[in-house]
Design a protein around this motif. Structure first.
Motif, PDB file in Angstrom:
ATOM      1  N   GLY A  42       0.796  -1.222   0.000  1.00 15.21           N
ATOM      2  CA  GLY A  42       0.000   0.000   0.000  1.00 15.21           C
ATOM      3  C   GLY A  42       0.828   1.271   0.000  1.00 15.21           C
ATOM      4  N   TYR A  43       2.146   1.134  -0.098  1.00 13.91           N
ATOM      5  CA  TYR A  43       3.032   2.308  -0.168  1.00 13.91           C
ATOM      6  C   TYR A  43       3.434   2.547  -1.626  1.00 13.91           C
ATOM      7  CZ  TYR A  43       3.854   1.912   4.910  1.00 13.91           C
ATOM      8  OH  TYR A  43       3.728   1.856   6.274  1.00 13.91           O
ATOM      9  N   THR A  95      14.401 -18.604   4.291  1.00 12.85           N
ATOM     10  CA  THR A  95      12.986 -18.489   3.889  1.00 12.85           C
ATOM     11  C   THR A  95      12.130 -18.764   5.111  1.00 12.85           C
ATOM     12  OG1 THR A  95      13.468 -19.182   1.614  1.00 12.85           O
ATOM     13  CG2 THR A  95      11.180 -19.378   2.378  1.00 12.85           C
ATOM     14  N   ARG A  96      11.217 -17.831   5.394  1.00 13.07           N
ATOM     15  CA  ARG A  96      10.464 -17.947   6.648  1.00 13.07           C
ATOM     16  C   ARG A  96       9.154 -17.154   6.507  1.00 13.07           C
ATOM     17  NH1 ARG A  96      11.940 -19.151  11.875  1.00 13.07           N
ATOM     18  NH2 ARG A  96      10.700 -18.164  13.527  1.00 13.07           N
ATOM     19  N   GLU A  97       8.140 -17.570   7.285  1.00 11.50           N
ATOM     20  CA  GLU A  97       6.877 -16.835   7.272  1.00 11.50           C
ATOM     21  C   GLU A  97       6.966 -15.635   8.207  1.00 11.50           C
ATOM     22  OE1 GLU A  97       3.370 -19.129   7.980  1.00 11.50           O
ATOM     23  OE2 GLU A  97       3.850 -20.646   6.454  1.00 11.50           O
ATOM     24  N   TRP A  98       6.473 -14.488   7.694  1.00 10.65           N
ATOM     25  CA  TRP A  98       6.449 -13.263   8.472  1.00 10.65           C
ATOM     26  C   TRP A  98       5.090 -12.590   8.303  1.00 10.65           C
ATOM     27  CZ3 TRP A  98      10.498 -11.787  11.577  1.00 10.65           C
ATOM     28  CH2 TRP A  98      11.706 -12.460  11.374  1.00 10.65           C
ATOM     29  N   THR A  99       4.914 -11.528   9.076  1.00 12.19           N
ATOM     30  CA  THR A  99       3.698 -10.730   8.929  1.00 12.19           C
ATOM     31  C   THR A  99       4.079  -9.321   8.523  1.00 12.19           C
ATOM     32  OG1 THR A  99       2.549 -11.995  10.647  1.00 12.19           O
ATOM     33  CG2 THR A  99       1.607  -9.860  10.060  1.00 12.19           C
ATOM     34  N   TYR A 100       3.579  -8.896   7.347  1.00 13.53           N
ATOM     35  CA  TYR A 100       3.776  -7.521   6.908  1.00 13.53           C
ATOM     36  C   TYR A 100       2.595  -6.680   7.403  1.00 13.53           C
ATOM     37  CZ  TYR A 100       7.588  -8.542   3.629  1.00 13.53           C
ATOM     38  OH  TYR A 100       8.785  -8.889   3.079  1.00 13.53           O
ATOM     39  N   VAL A 101       2.884  -5.397   7.670  1.00 15.35           N
ATOM     40  CA  VAL A 101       1.829  -4.464   8.081  1.00 15.35           C
ATOM     41  C   VAL A 101       1.689  -3.417   6.984  1.00 15.35           C
ATOM     42  CG1 VAL A 101       1.003  -2.856   9.823  1.00 15.35           C
ATOM     43  CG2 VAL A 101       2.391  -4.835  10.509  1.00 15.35           C
ATOM     44  N   ARG A 102       0.565  -3.431   6.293  1.00 14.15           N
ATOM     45  CA  ARG A 102       0.331  -2.479   5.209  1.00 14.15           C
ATOM     46  C   ARG A 102       0.237  -1.046   5.745  1.00 14.15           C
ATOM     47  NH1 ARG A 102      -2.191  -3.453   0.445  1.00 14.15           N
ATOM     48  NH2 ARG A 102      -3.630  -1.747   0.939  1.00 14.15           N
ATOM     49  N   LYS A 103       0.274  -0.102   4.825  1.00 10.22           N
ATOM     50  CA  LYS A 103       0.165   1.302   5.185  1.00 10.22           C
ATOM     51  C   LYS A 103      -1.157   1.581   5.894  1.00 10.22           C
ATOM     52  CE  LYS A 103       0.488   5.968   3.198  1.00 10.22           C
ATOM     53  NZ  LYS A 103       0.685   6.754   1.954  1.00 10.22           N
ATOM     54  N   ASP A 104      -2.214   0.850   5.487  1.00  7.32           N
ATOM     55  CA  ASP A 104      -3.533   1.068   6.104  1.00  7.32           C
ATOM     56  C   ASP A 104      -3.725   0.247   7.371  1.00  7.32           C
ATOM     57  OD1 ASP A 104      -3.783  -1.482   5.121  1.00  7.32           O
ATOM     58  OD2 ASP A 104      -5.332  -0.998   3.618  1.00  7.32           O
TER      59      ASP A 104
END
Length: 510
Positions: A42-43, A95-104
């Motif tokens: 979202g950026y 390689t690993r699972e992560w959590t991204y935080v969108r702009k919103d």
């Protein structure tokens, strides 16, 4: 900060919409991002380039937690930041699972692969990150997990509710649930591998069994009730549905039987059938008795009346023709004979009426009880001659019943009230009603002689009298007749009284 050469990320990758692809310096400062990264996070690219990736779109709590894990695993302090992505291997990353935080603020689960970028001399230039959005996969995993739980819940509920048996096409048992074991009294290992005939009771015909197997072998479900035999030789009934599992060509591969234990129901049905048989036998006996009663009533009506009429007639003739030749005692004897024969005739009439009220067919209709009561009072006018009698009749009284029988019942009660108030200077008879819950109670009250409640249990018996014949005439049949009529209407009748203070008769009809 030394940026990566443009050639490291071809324009085709920068324009790719799909996975998020970005490059960083060796310190984790973003140098390039593709269109996929913009869509995912979202950026705009300008908002991400030259920014630390871990501060811009990574969940800080996850980064801190991973730093603590690596510190324990590697035995050296790892600070929360870009190091957590490359600390284990600066050349290959991980390689690993992560959590991204969108702009919103929306959180996006991703599978992030970080790899090193080197020049031709093997000098480390930076890192390349490729993140695949796992949202749909996670959604499917959650949905699948929910489906698996639902299937587990369904199986648990089914295991409690039904007997479940799976067999091969030749009837060999391959699966049974706990309920099947409990009902059949066989252990699971005693059933698995056995043919379903192990629980056969031999109760059903060959045609019944052949129809069952022909149905499921044809790929169709079979429904029916089966009597089986448990391990301890007791029998049980099950309502069963057998479903064939078929291949692509419609040929059965195995069968599943879902059964409900209906032993209690079938036992009750058998008991009811037995009771119905007994009832039919008793009804036949009762019909025979009724026919005998009708024959007896005919005899009473004709054979007994004739002698009584003769006794009364000849006694009257003696009095009329030879009365002057008889002294007072002889005349009194003849009068007594006449009175006894007349009383006997009245008793026979009342017995026949009582018998008819118990056997006659009923025609149910809505009856205006107020009007019926007034008609009966009018018929009783001759018996009121020379007396002062006040009648009180409620308006709006009605009931569903047989009009002819209700007239007999109300007439008997009013006649009784009139008779037992005969010694009152001022008689008062009330015919009223009230509603108690869902039923209507009809009440006939008088201020007459009353009776002792100690003898109330004899009140509705045939020939039972609470007053002497010299005091009040009657055969003792009237109230017995009333009770039978009320009971035939599904109602009840009761009385309350005090000697010298009148009586109250109450009854319902439905």
């Amino acid at each position: 900060m030394k940026p990566l050469p443009q050639s490291v990320l071809p324009q085709a990758l920068l324009d790719l919409i799909g996975p998020a692809i970005y490059s960083t310096t060796v310190d984790g400062i973003v140098t390039h991002v593709n269109r996929g990264a913009e869509v995912m996070l979202g950026y705009r690219a300008s908002e991400m380039v030259a920014q630390p990736s871990t501060e811009r779109w990574h969940d800080p709590s996850e980064v801190a937690a991973r730093a603590s894990e690596l510190t324990r695993e590697l035995g050296r302090p790892i600070e929360p930041g870009f190091a957590v992505f490359v600390a284990k291997d600066t050349r290959t990353g991980e390689t690993r699972e992560w959590t991204y935080v969108r702009k919103d603020g929306v959180r996006v689960p991703v599978l992030l692969s970080v790899s090193a970028v080197e020049d031709e001399a093997g000098v480390l230039l930076g890192f390349l990150g490729i993140a695949q959005d796992l949202s749909e996969r996670k959604r499917l995993e959650i949905a699948q997990s929910a489906d698996i739980k639902a299937l587990g819940d369904f199986k648990s509920a089914l295991d409690v509710f039904a007997l479940v048996t799976i067999t091969s096409t030749d009837g060999t048992i391959t699966y049974v649930n706990d309920t099947t074991c409990a009902i059949t009294k066989y252990a699971r290992e005693e059933l698995i591998g056995q043919n379903v005939r192990i629980v056969s009771s031999g109760f059903h015909t060959r045609a019944f069994i052949r129809d069952l197997w022909d149905t499921i072998a044809g790929g169709r479900a079979w429904y029916g009730e089966i009597k089986n035999r448990a391990k301890d030789a007791t029998h049980y009934w099950v309502a069963t549905t057998i479903v064939p599992f078929v291949d692509r060509d419609g040929v059965p591969e195995r069968y599943m039987a879902l059964s409900l234990d209906i032993t209690a129901r079938r036992t009750e049905e058998d008991r009811i059938a037995h009771l119905n048989t007994e009832l039919r036998e008793q009804t036949a006996t009762l019909n025979a008795v009724n026919r005998e009663m009708e024959s007896f009533s005919h005899s009473v009506s004709h054979d007994l009346r004739a002698p009584l009429r003769g006794m009364d007639g000849f006694s009257q003739a003696l009095l009329e023709d030879y009365g002057e030749q008889l002294d007072g005692t002889a005349q009194d004897y003849l009068q007594r004979i006449r009175a006894a024969s007349q009383r006997m005739g009245q008793l026979i009439d009342d017995l026949l009426k009582l018998s008819m009220t118990a056997r006659s067919a009923m025609v149910m209709e809505r009856v205006n009880v107020t009007q019926l009561t007034r008609e009966i009072i009018a018929d009783l006018q001759p018996q009121q001659s020379g007396r002062r009698v006040d009648w009180v009749v409620d308006e709006g009284m009605s009931a569903c019943g047989d009009r002819r029988l209700l007239r007999v019942a109300v007439s008997n009660l009013l006649t009784n009230a009139l008779k037992f108030t005969g010694k009152c200077e001022h008689s008062r008879i009330e015919c009223t009603h009230r509603v108690d819950g869902t039923e209507t109670v009809f009440v006939i009250r008088d201020n007459g002689a009353g009776f002792d409640m100690a003898f109330a249990d004899r009140l509705f018996g045939a020939f039972q009298r609470l007053h002497s014949f010299d005091e009040f005439s009657g055969t003792g049949i009237g109230l017995a007749t009333v009770q039978r009529i009320v009971q035939r209407h599904g109602g009840r009748i009761w009385a309350e009284a005090h000697p010298g203070r009148g009586a109250v008769f109450s009854f319902t009809l439905e």
